[in-house]
Design a protein around this motif. Structure first.
Motif, PDB file in Angstrom:
ATOM      1  N   LYS A  33     -33.818   9.117  15.289  1.00  0.00           N
ATOM      2  CA  LYS A  33     -33.833   9.466  13.862  1.00  0.00           C
ATOM      3  C   LYS A  33     -33.361  10.900  13.642  1.00  0.00           C
ATOM      4  O   LYS A  33     -32.615  11.187  12.691  1.00  0.00           O
ATOM      5  CB  LYS A  33     -35.222   9.278  13.265  1.00  0.00           C
ATOM      6  N   THR A  34     -33.794  11.800  14.507  1.00  0.00           N
ATOM      7  CA  THR A  34     -33.363  13.187  14.388  1.00  0.00           C
ATOM      8  C   THR A  34     -31.847  13.289  14.522  1.00  0.00           C
ATOM      9  O   THR A  34     -31.178  13.987  13.742  1.00  0.00           O
ATOM     10  CB  THR A  34     -34.038  14.057  15.464  1.00  0.00           C
ATOM     11  N   LEU A  35     -31.289  12.569  15.512  1.00  0.00           N
ATOM     12  CA  LEU A  35     -29.841  12.589  15.700  1.00  0.00           C
ATOM     13  C   LEU A  35     -29.134  11.989  14.497  1.00  0.00           C
ATOM     14  O   LEU A  35     -28.144  12.556  13.994  1.00  0.00           O
ATOM     15  CB  LEU A  35     -29.475  11.819  16.970  1.00  0.00           C
ATOM     16  N   ARG A  36     -29.630  10.863  14.018  1.00  0.00           N
ATOM     17  CA  ARG A  36     -29.028  10.215  12.853  1.00  0.00           C
ATOM     18  C   ARG A  36     -29.020  11.161  11.657  1.00  0.00           C
ATOM     19  O   ARG A  36     -27.998  11.318  10.970  1.00  0.00           O
ATOM     20  CB  ARG A  36     -29.797   8.937  12.506  1.00  0.00           C
ATOM     21  N   ASP A  37     -30.148  11.796  11.392  1.00  0.00           N
ATOM     22  CA  ASP A  37     -30.250  12.688  10.235  1.00  0.00           C
ATOM     23  C   ASP A  37     -29.279  13.864  10.348  1.00  0.00           C
ATOM     24  O   ASP A  37     -28.647  14.266   9.358  1.00  0.00           O
ATOM     25  CB  ASP A  37     -31.683  13.204  10.085  1.00  0.00           C
ATOM     26  N   GLN A  38     -29.151  14.425  11.549  1.00  0.00           N
ATOM     27  CA  GLN A  38     -28.285  15.589  11.723  1.00  0.00           C
ATOM     28  C   GLN A  38     -26.807  15.220  11.622  1.00  0.00           C
ATOM     29  O   GLN A  38     -26.024  15.940  11.011  1.00  0.00           O
ATOM     30  CB  GLN A  38     -28.578  16.268  13.070  1.00  0.00           C
ATOM     31  N   LEU A  39     -26.432  14.091  12.227  1.00  0.00           N
ATOM     32  CA  LEU A  39     -25.034  13.669  12.145  1.00  0.00           C
ATOM     33  C   LEU A  39     -24.665  13.326  10.700  1.00  0.00           C
ATOM     34  O   LEU A  39     -23.554  13.631  10.237  1.00  0.00           O
ATOM     35  CB  LEU A  39     -24.795  12.461  13.054  1.00  0.00           C
ATOM     36  N   THR A  40     -25.601  12.719   9.981  1.00  0.00           N
ATOM     37  CA  THR A  40     -25.366  12.414   8.569  1.00  0.00           C
ATOM     38  C   THR A  40     -25.210  13.694   7.755  1.00  0.00           C
ATOM     39  O   THR A  40     -24.324  13.799   6.893  1.00  0.00           O
ATOM     40  CB  THR A  40     -26.521  11.568   8.001  1.00  0.00           C
ATOM     41  N   ALA A  41     -26.056  14.683   8.047  1.00  0.00           N
ATOM     42  CA  ALA A  41     -25.969  15.965   7.344  1.00  0.00           C
ATOM     43  C   ALA A  41     -24.640  16.663   7.606  1.00  0.00           C
ATOM     44  O   ALA A  41     -24.151  17.423   6.759  1.00  0.00           O
ATOM     45  CB  ALA A  41     -27.126  16.871   7.762  1.00  0.00           C
ATOM     46  N   LEU A  42     -24.036  16.384   8.758  1.00  0.00           N
ATOM     47  CA  LEU A  42     -22.745  16.979   9.109  1.00  0.00           C
ATOM     48  C   LEU A  42     -21.580  16.190   8.517  1.00  0.00           C
ATOM     49  O   LEU A  42     -20.418  16.511   8.779  1.00  0.00           O
ATOM     50  CB  LEU A  42     -22.599  17.065  10.628  1.00  0.00           C
ATOM     51  N   GLY A  43     -21.887  15.143   7.749  1.00  0.00           N
ATOM     52  CA  GLY A  43     -20.860  14.405   7.036  1.00  0.00           C
ATOM     53  C   GLY A  43     -20.354  13.154   7.712  1.00  0.00           C
ATOM     54  O   GLY A  43     -19.353  12.570   7.270  1.00  0.00           O
ATOM     55  N   HIS A  44     -21.043  12.687   8.741  1.00  0.00           N
ATOM     56  CA  HIS A  44     -20.599  11.500   9.463  1.00  0.00           C
ATOM     57  C   HIS A  44     -21.401  10.273   9.033  1.00  0.00           C
ATOM     58  O   HIS A  44     -22.516  10.390   8.500  1.00  0.00           O
ATOM     59  CB  HIS A  44     -20.729  11.739  10.973  1.00  0.00           C
ATOM     60  N   GLN A  45     -20.822   9.097   9.260  1.00  0.00           N
ATOM     61  CA  GLN A  45     -21.495   7.843   8.929  1.00  0.00           C
ATOM     62  C   GLN A  45     -22.159   7.298  10.189  1.00  0.00           C
ATOM     63  O   GLN A  45     -21.492   7.096  11.208  1.00  0.00           O
ATOM     64  CB  GLN A  45     -20.484   6.834   8.376  1.00  0.00           C
ATOM     65  N   VAL A  46     -23.463   7.065  10.111  1.00  0.00           N
ATOM     66  CA  VAL A  46     -24.229   6.643  11.273  1.00  0.00           C
ATOM     67  C   VAL A  46     -24.917   5.314  10.979  1.00  0.00           C
ATOM     68  O   VAL A  46     -25.571   5.159   9.940  1.00  0.00           O
ATOM     69  CB  VAL A  46     -25.293   7.696  11.663  1.00  0.00           C
ATOM     70  N   TYR A  47     -24.774   4.374  11.904  1.00  0.00           N
ATOM     71  CA  TYR A  47     -25.361   3.050  11.751  1.00  0.00           C
ATOM     72  C   TYR A  47     -26.275   2.774  12.950  1.00  0.00           C
ATOM     73  O   TYR A  47     -25.925   3.077  14.096  1.00  0.00           O
ATOM     74  CB  TYR A  47     -24.268   1.981  11.672  1.00  0.00           C
ATOM     75  N   ILE A  48     -27.440   2.207  12.663  1.00  0.00           N
ATOM     76  CA  ILE A  48     -28.412   1.878  13.704  1.00  0.00           C
ATOM     77  C   ILE A  48     -28.329   0.385  14.005  1.00  0.00           C
ATOM     78  O   ILE A  48     -28.504  -0.442  13.105  1.00  0.00           O
ATOM     79  CB  ILE A  48     -29.855   2.234  13.276  1.00  0.00           C
ATOM     80  N   PHE A  49     -28.072   0.028  15.249  1.00  0.00           N
ATOM     81  CA  PHE A  49     -28.105  -1.355  15.719  1.00  0.00           C
ATOM     82  C   PHE A  49     -29.371  -1.497  16.547  1.00  0.00           C
ATOM     83  O   PHE A  49     -29.495  -0.890  17.620  1.00  0.00           O
ATOM     84  CB  PHE A  49     -26.878  -1.668  16.585  1.00  0.00           C
TER      85      PHE A  49
END
Length: 405
Positions: free
Chosen positions: A22-38
């Protein structure tokens, strides 16, 4: 960049791995990237929230002998179709099992980078499978080597994991990137009124000395050693309380130990606490304690540090690096050192100088630094797959221990 994180465990399951993802997802999203959890299905998951957050779940069953974790049993074609529809640029696996295998196949089919974070030291968990009679540590080494073969890159959360993977003969490039902590969450102080209210709810006064154990309540966490140390602590600090936050298979055994030792008035169990409430327990406590010797990294240690809470924890390679000043904490190998460390911090309120020294450590363990380091590795791996090989890529990154490189 479109990034797929493939994992067998995610919220609402509570674990260090889920927190890291979750921490990684939140940070990558904050940096403007699209993150999907499988990830796997979970009876407690909220479909509406999943849809809004880009979380896709695939049919699963409880894992053998580890029923609070799940493993996907089908969905390979569905996973591949979805990955192609989302047009993923990178696959980042967080498990070696079902979704991890699917992630490898997706990356191969789509000809995109496949990275893996090696979260778990499985030799510490073999007792969950037929009481350790089926798999041995050498089997873990062979299986890890096989699974990590042909990975574009591997992330080791700590030096201990790096050394272990190198001993397994893993040839993929490895970077040491510890999971970061959301400092804003843990450095937002609760008011005295809020702290007092939580303490009152737990049966404590404002003056009660509280030792906090916060983890999955599992046998490999060695929480029984903390309970065993309580009589020695109580000799010098009769009002001390040990609060065990979390849930897991060792709880009935620990509750029986507490009864047999007559410590019911000094050891309490909260059960599982929602992830967004965990920060308040650090704020309420006086010292964080852990006797676990199975940590790949000390995520809860970092959370305690970010909360200005001193730590007394089992010595490891990670603590040797983290604890370089008594203001931060103490590590131990013997019970007497655990007791002395706890009593020292209970007797000495944190000074402004001690708090300043703890905060000097926070930059390297911040979620922002974590997210940026992972993103940098993604880009290097993309170049590798695209054929833009850097001279000595494998040699340079296989043994990369300097997290700032």
């Amino acid at each position: 960049m479109k990034i797929g994180l493939f994992t067998d465990t995610y919220f609402p399951q509570v674990s260090g791995v889920a927190t890291s993802i979750k921490t990684l997802r939140d940070q990558l999203t904050a940096l403007g990237h699209q993150v999907y959890i499988f990830t796997t299905t979970d009876p407690a998951a909220d479909p509406v929230s999943d849809q809004a957050e880009g979380i896709y779940r695939f049919a699963s069953i409880p894992f053998v002998s580890f029923t609070d974790r799940r493993i996907a049993v089908s969905g390979w074609l569905k996973v591949l179709r979805l990955a192609k529809k989302l047009d993923l640029d990178v696959v980042h696996n967080q498990t070696e099992f079902s979704l991890g295998m699917m992630g490898k196949m997706v990356a191969r089919e789509m000809k995109i980078p496949c990275l893996h974070t090696y979260h778990t030291m499985y030799q510490d968990y073999l007792h969950y499978i037929a009481n350790g009679r089926v798999l041995k540590p050498r089997d873990v080494a062979h299986l890890a080597h096989f699974y990590l073969k042909n990975m574009t890159g591997v992330i080791a959360p700590s030096e201990r994991v790096l050394d272990t993977l190198l001993s397994y003969g893993v040839e993929a490039p490895i970077r040491v990137i510890p999971t970061g902590v959301n400092l804003q969450v843990f450095q937002t102080p609760d008011s005295k009124k809020e702290i007092s209210a939580l303490r009152q709810k737990l049966g404590y006064t404002d003056q009660t000395p509280v030792l906090l154990s916060l983890s999955r309540v599992a046998f490999e966490k060695n929480i029984h050693a903390l309970v065993e140390a309580m009589p020695d602590i109580l000799e010098k600090e009769p009002a001390a309380q040990l609060l065990i936050v979390g849930e897991g298979p060792a709880r009935p055994t620990l509750e029986r130990q507490v009864r047999e030792m007559g410590l019911q008035d000094h050891v309490s169990f909260t059960g599982q606490v929602d992830n967004d409430q965990v920060c308040h327990y650090y704020q309420m406590a006086d010292v964080f304690v852990s006797a676990s010797d199975s940590e790949t990294q000390g995520l809860t240690y970092d959370e305690a540090l970010a909360s200005d809470l001193p730590i007394v924890v089992m010595r490891s390679e990670y603590t040797d690096e983290l604890i370089d000043d008594p203001a931060i904490g103490r590590s131990f190998q013997k019970r007497a050192d655990l007791v002395d460390g706890v009593l020292e911090y209970l007797a000495t309120p944190p000074s402004p100088e001690a708090i300043a020294k703890r905060r000097e450590k926070l930059h390297d363990i911040s979620a922002e630094v974590f997210g940026q380091r992972v993103l940098d590795f993604y880009r290097v791996c993309q170049e590798e797959v695209a054929g833009k090989k850097r001279p000595g890529f494998g040699r340079r990154f296989r043994h990369l221990r300097n997290q700032n490189d």
